[in-house]
Design an enzyme around this catalytic site. Structure first.
Site, short mmCIF file in Angstrom:
data_model
loop_
_atom_site.label_atom_id
_atom_site.label_comp_id
_atom_site.label_asym_id
_atom_site.label_seq_id
_atom_site.Cartn_x
_atom_site.Cartn_y
_atom_site.Cartn_z
CB THR A 84 -0.89 0.08 1.26
OG1 THR A 84 -0.02 0.26 2.39
CG2 THR A 84 -1.71 -1.14 1.45
CD1 TRP B 175 -13.85 15.52 14.38
CD2 TRP B 175 -14.84 13.54 14.00
NE1 TRP B 175 -13.21 14.59 15.13
CE2 TRP B 175 -13.79 13.36 14.92
CE3 TRP B 175 -15.59 12.44 13.60
CZ2 TRP B 175 -13.48 12.11 15.45
CZ3 TRP B 175 -15.29 11.21 14.14
CH2 TRP B 175 -14.24 11.04 15.05
CD GLU C 241 -4.21 -2.01 4.28
OE1 GLU C 241 -4.97 -1.79 3.31
OE2 GLU C 241 -3.48 -1.14 4.76
CE LYS D 186 -9.19 15.12 13.00
NZ LYS D 186 -8.18 14.76 11.99
P1 AMP Z 1 -6.19 1.30 -1.12
O1 AMP Z 1 -5.66 0.32 -0.17
O2 AMP Z 1 -5.13 2.01 -1.89
O3 AMP Z 1 -7.22 0.71 -2.01
O4 AMP Z 1 -6.90 2.46 -0.28
C1 AMP Z 1 -7.90 2.18 0.64
C2 AMP Z 1 -8.56 3.44 1.09
O5 AMP Z 1 -9.20 4.09 0.01
C3 AMP Z 1 -9.64 3.23 2.11
O6 AMP Z 1 -9.15 3.07 3.41
C4 AMP Z 1 -10.48 4.49 1.95
O7 AMP Z 1 -9.93 5.58 2.67
C5 AMP Z 1 -10.35 4.78 0.49
N1 AMP Z 1 -11.55 4.30 -0.23
C6 AMP Z 1 -11.69 3.15 -0.89
N2 AMP Z 1 -12.92 3.07 -1.44
C7 AMP Z 1 -13.58 4.19 -1.10
C8 AMP Z 1 -14.90 4.71 -1.34
N3 AMP Z 1 -15.79 4.07 -2.10
N4 AMP Z 1 -15.23 5.90 -0.80
C9 AMP Z 1 -14.34 6.58 -0.05
N5 AMP Z 1 -13.09 6.16 0.21
C10 AMP Z 1 -12.71 4.98 -0.31
#
Ligand code: AMP
Length: 548
Positions: A187, A447, A332, A442
């Protein structure tokens, strides 16, 4: 023996090999097609299976053994598909490298994972060459090209096609333990080095089953599926495995991922399902609105990675009859966590109410459990109001980061993964992401969700993109600043007034952005998400006038 009774079940290992074999046996003539420039390359599932066998035989000869990491530096193509199956099914680990990451991160990742070989697309060699002298464990580079090997400074170079051509493909696939590692992905961390996630065969197998379900992505044999989400990010959301398991015709866009490419592919290949991040589909929407494409084959699109704006979900439904399945997930989690399927008792809800629901990130498929927790570690109710840290667990959720001391911070004592997302869950179980913990504004002890503000601002007809960031404030601690991209020729003063009008209908006065900055483009991360880190840096020291 089960519970001391005389009956037992087979000790059947959940691995990727039967998924690969099933497609070859049941759908030998169905095709995996890849766009390369003006041509559409075609290979059948039967041919692909043989090529996976050839790949495994070639890797054996190069000295690849069980558990070795095999890097890929490639677009979405039929060869990358072969690596997704051939490598894990021979007992090694396919490690997808995100080609959009900066050089120092890639060098860290490859050395940390100790990749033994790297497969690289010919068009990407120039990106990899400068890194090679610093890659400590890589013994061979295998170039994926149709023709002659290109000139390169990479050492120990082989041609993918020549390696395969030297093998029969009659490979005796080994029995593999379902808990053996099959794949890995890093990641792109916001602080510190990227973190590695190792996926077992079992996790991927179960994930493949759960995302294919009718109430999840609803994949089936007649589907013509185009995974646009890169295969170098979050295992392409499981689409390669799920599409193969159910026997879809697979269309890979290669490096062609601009709006016009996608519109052409959907039209010409009669694609029924495609998936990727919202920025792609915002780009496609503009092309579709301006051009003359027939995308009537397209039924649904899982969209996630960042929040899909409600206005975009509405536009696709009303103008093109396409259902956007808003999805949330994380590297993850293999990676799918939720999908916004509508339940049957909601069928007669008004279109607006259904849209509100579709704009949420959705409900968990079987195999994912979720909960929201307050700052004291108390579980919060599913009432659509309470907001807390989203935590998950399930057979496809990682239990630690690969060789990383930071793992402990991300897991609770009772074994849940702390996502770092703040969300609410309504009484029907629909989860809505409020924000990343670190992106929330914040303000005076309250929030403010930047995601909600962005969604509303992107509902303005002249707004192309909007990102909201927190700006330090002497009195309120932080206040929101909106950074907005408008369409060509729009009158910025009018747009600004229009945005405030729109926002005032939905938000309290204290939640409104203190100002709106017009920018040329929202910076994006390596996987196409808004890069708020870069924006925050750009607006460091920005002065917001002190308000009451
Ligand atoms: P990644 O591991 O690069 O896929 O990133 C994961 C993160 O992307 C998550 O923890 C969220 O913060 C964000 N994320 C994934 N899908 C969405 C969604 N549909 N809406 C908002 N945030 C998202």
């Amino acid at each position: 023996m089960i519970n001391g009774l005389s009956g037992t079940m087979m000790d059947y290992q959940l691995t990727l090999t039967p998924i690969m074999k099933r497609a070859m046996q049941l759908y030998p003539n169905k095709e995996i097609r890849t766009k390369f420039g003006d041509t559409m390359h075609k290979v059948t599932y039967a041919e692909s299976y043989r090529r996976c066998g050839q790949l495994a035989q070639a890797l054996k000869k190069l000295g690849i053994e069980d558990g070795d990491r095999v890097g890929t530096f490639a677009w979405n193509t039929y060869r990358h598909h072969e690596l997704y199956f051939g490598v894990p099914c021979m007992g090694a680990v396919v490690h997808t490298l995100n080609l959009r990451l900066p050089a120092d991160q890639l060098i860290f990742i490859i050395n940390h994972a100790e990749d033994k070989v790297i497969f690289v697309d010919d068009t990407l060699i120039k990106l990899l060459e400068p890194l090679a002298p610093q890659l400590k464990t890589v013994k061979h580079y295998i170039v994926m090209t149709h023709g002659e090997l290109p000139e390169t400074s990479l050492p120990n170079v082989h041609s993918y096609e020549e390696l395969l051509a030297a093998e029969s493909g009659d490979y005796g696939w080994p029995e593999i333990d379902e808990n053996a590692a099959a794949a890995m992905c890093y990641t792109s961390g916001t602080t510190g080095h990227p973190k590695g996630v190792l996926y077992s065969h079992r996790a991927i197998y179960l994930h493949t089953m759960m995302v294919s379900l009718t109430d999840a992505m609803g994949l089936a044999e007649p589907d013509i599926l185009m995974p646009v989400v890169p295969m170098f990010h979050a295992m392409a959301w499981g689409l390669v495995y799920a599409g193969t398991m159910v026997g879809c015709t697979l269309i890979y866009p290669g490096p062609h991922m601009q709006g016009a490419d996608l519109a052409g592919l959907i039209q010409d290949e009669k694609i029924t399902v495609t998936a990727g991040v919202p920025t792609l589909w915002l780009g496609l929407l503009q092309v579709l609105e301006a051009g003359d494409y027939n995308i009537s084959s397209l039924q649904r699109m899982p969209v996630g990675g960042s929040a899909a704006p409600r206005s975009m979900i509405k536009a696709y439904k009303e103008k093109f009859g396409v259902d956007i399945l808003h999805a949330w997930g994380m590297t993850e989690m293999t990676p799918v966590g939720t999908l916004s399927a509508i339940k049957s008792h909601m069928a007669d809800w008004s279109d607006e109410a259904k849209l509100d629901l579709r704009a949420k990130q959705g409900i968990t498929p079987p195999g994912v459990e979720m909960r929201i927790m307050d700052v004291n570690g108390e579980e919060l109710p599913w009432d659509g109001e309470a907001m807390g840290e989203l935590q998950v667990r399930g057979p496809a959720v990682t239990a630690d980061y690969y060789k990383d001391e930071r793992s402990a911070d991300s897991f609770t004592e009772d074994g849940w993964f702390r996502t770092g997302d703040v969300s609410s869950i309504d009484s029907e179980g629909y989860m809505q992401i409020v924000d990343r913990t670190k992106d929330l504004v914040k303000s005076g002890g309250e929030w403010i969700s930047t995601v909600e503000l962005e969604n509303a601002i992107m509902g303005h007809e002249d707004v192309m993109e909007a990102a909201v960031i927190a700006i330090p404030h002497p009195k309120w601690q932080e206040r929101p600043l909106a950074c907005v991209v408008v369409s060509d020729g729009a009158d910025k003063a009018q747009v600004k007034a229009g945005i405030y009008d729109l926002l005032s209908k939905e938000f309290a006065k204290w939640q409104l952005p203190d100002d709106i900055e017009f920018i040329a483009e929202v910076p994006k991360t390596s996987v196409g998400k808004f890069d708020k880190k870069v924006l925050r840096k750009q607006y460091e020291g920005y002065q917001i006038a002190e308000t009451e």
